[in-house]
Design a protein around this motif. Sequence first.
Motif, PDB file in Angstrom:
ATOM      1  N   SER A 173       7.755  32.413 -12.201  1.00 30.24           N
ATOM      2  CA  SER A 173       8.994  31.493 -11.783  1.00 30.24           C
ATOM      3  C   SER A 173       9.996  31.304 -13.164  1.00 30.24           C
ATOM      4  O   SER A 173       9.617  31.065 -14.203  1.00 30.24           O
ATOM      5  CB  SER A 173       8.574  30.139 -11.417  1.00 30.24           C
ATOM      6  N   ASP A 174      11.337  31.837 -12.834  1.00 31.41           N
ATOM      7  CA  ASP A 174      12.409  31.737 -13.912  1.00 31.41           C
ATOM      8  C   ASP A 174      12.854  30.238 -14.070  1.00 31.41           C
ATOM      9  O   ASP A 174      12.928  30.217 -15.458  1.00 31.41           O
ATOM     10  CB  ASP A 174      13.392  32.445 -13.352  1.00 31.41           C
ATOM     11  N   GLN A 175      12.477  29.336 -13.134  1.00 26.64           N
ATOM     12  CA  GLN A 175      12.920  27.856 -13.439  1.00 26.64           C
ATOM     13  C   GLN A 175      11.988  27.391 -14.483  1.00 26.64           C
ATOM     14  O   GLN A 175      12.151  26.717 -15.417  1.00 26.64           O
ATOM     15  CB  GLN A 175      12.740  27.099 -12.221  1.00 26.64           C
ATOM     16  N   TYR A 176      10.605  27.688 -14.331  1.00 21.41           N
ATOM     17  CA  TYR A 176       9.415  27.201 -15.218  1.00 21.41           C
ATOM     18  C   TYR A 176       9.662  27.761 -16.591  1.00 21.41           C
ATOM     19  O   TYR A 176       9.492  27.185 -17.573  1.00 21.41           O
ATOM     20  CB  TYR A 176       8.068  27.605 -14.632  1.00 21.41           C
ATOM     21  N   ARG A 177      10.149  29.040 -16.584  1.00 19.44           N
ATOM     22  CA  ARG A 177      10.114  29.595 -17.903  1.00 19.44           C
ATOM     23  C   ARG A 177      11.147  29.073 -18.689  1.00 19.44           C
ATOM     24  O   ARG A 177      11.186  28.950 -20.090  1.00 19.44           O
ATOM     25  CB  ARG A 177      10.479  31.386 -17.691  1.00 19.44           C
ATOM     26  N   CYS A 178      12.361  28.852 -17.965  1.00 15.25           N
ATOM     27  CA  CYS A 178      13.570  28.256 -18.306  1.00 15.25           C
ATOM     28  C   CYS A 178      13.259  26.826 -19.064  1.00 15.25           C
ATOM     29  O   CYS A 178      13.681  26.306 -20.112  1.00 15.25           O
ATOM     30  CB  CYS A 178      14.680  28.226 -17.542  1.00 15.25           C
ATOM     31  N   PHE A 179      12.596  26.090 -18.402  1.00 11.74           N
ATOM     32  CA  PHE A 179      12.288  24.747 -18.649  1.00 11.74           C
ATOM     33  C   PHE A 179      11.160  24.885 -19.877  1.00 11.74           C
ATOM     34  O   PHE A 179      11.341  23.834 -20.548  1.00 11.74           O
ATOM     35  CB  PHE A 179      11.442  23.912 -17.299  1.00 11.74           C
ATOM     36  N   SER A 190      13.081  25.649 -23.026  1.00  8.86           N
ATOM     37  CA  SER A 190      13.983  24.592 -23.473  1.00  8.86           C
ATOM     38  C   SER A 190      13.072  23.384 -23.990  1.00  8.86           C
ATOM     39  O   SER A 190      13.308  22.847 -25.237  1.00  8.86           O
ATOM     40  CB  SER A 190      14.732  24.104 -22.589  1.00  8.86           C
ATOM     41  N   LYS A 208      18.164  34.512 -20.417  1.00  9.58           N
ATOM     42  CA  LYS A 208      18.328  34.061 -19.047  1.00  9.58           C
ATOM     43  C   LYS A 208      19.907  34.230 -18.415  1.00  9.58           C
ATOM     44  O   LYS A 208      19.874  34.343 -17.233  1.00  9.58           O
ATOM     45  CB  LYS A 208      17.855  32.670 -19.240  1.00  9.58           C
TER      46      LYS A 208
END
Length: 273
Positions: A105-111, A114, A182
């Motif tokens: 998941s892109d959202q998980y990777r970004c979280f 960060s 991203k």
Amino acid sequence: MCVTNFSIRHMSHTFESTIYIHLAPFSFPLLYIFYTASMYCVLGIAMERFLSIAKNKCTNQGAFFGYILPILVFCSIYNIPRFFELRLVEENGVSRLAPTSMMRSDQYRCFLISANLFLTGVGPILCMCVLNCLVSRRLKGKGSQVTSRDKSASFLISGLVLVMVICHAPRNLLNIYELILKVYPKLSPPARWMSDVNHIFLVLSSSCNLLIFLTQDNVFRSLLLHKLGIYLYDRVPAVENTTKELTKIDPECALEAELKSKLNLLKINSTAE
């Protein structure tokens, strides 16, 4: 953990295909827990030194319940999602590791990137810098009353800050670059050797921290050598209490321990009465 995840599996294909694929879903999360804990333990040591210089009432909270236990609890909770990043799959009778849907998941990777950047990168470094500045101000305010242990604590924190800034720079830069990817996915991903350099610097960070403790903390150095059977002072009969042992190591620390023991005795006597 580091040897298993980054060394042996590259040297032995048999180990990687038979043992490592079963260990990785658990060994990688444990590795991250220990890594995060090691960083926050360094931060905890710096905090303890600052509190000791400031003569704060929170100083004597105990090493385990005051620092180690909260750090282990926080690091374990923070790295719980790591246990759900990899899974073992079988294709044509061959087992292999594959990322889970959460890991893709892109959202998980970004979280994740960060959180790693701020909670295990920039955040601890900023805290160490702030503690270093506060210690310097405290020592300047004491003037001629500065003791050798206060100076040692100041040099210790300064050395830890320097090592942390240098050795964690590759990791922080990689995290920043991955966040940029991203936003601009057309950029080329980081090379594999950058990740290897990052791992080398993290190992150097742990090694340098030990050297700093050995050179700047007389009590730590003396206790370590004492446990190894190496004596820098005249050997005395077996010690029976903390005060006698600390007398052999550091007179100032021995005086402080003696005063604490007398206060404890007074408390016990008053309770009994």
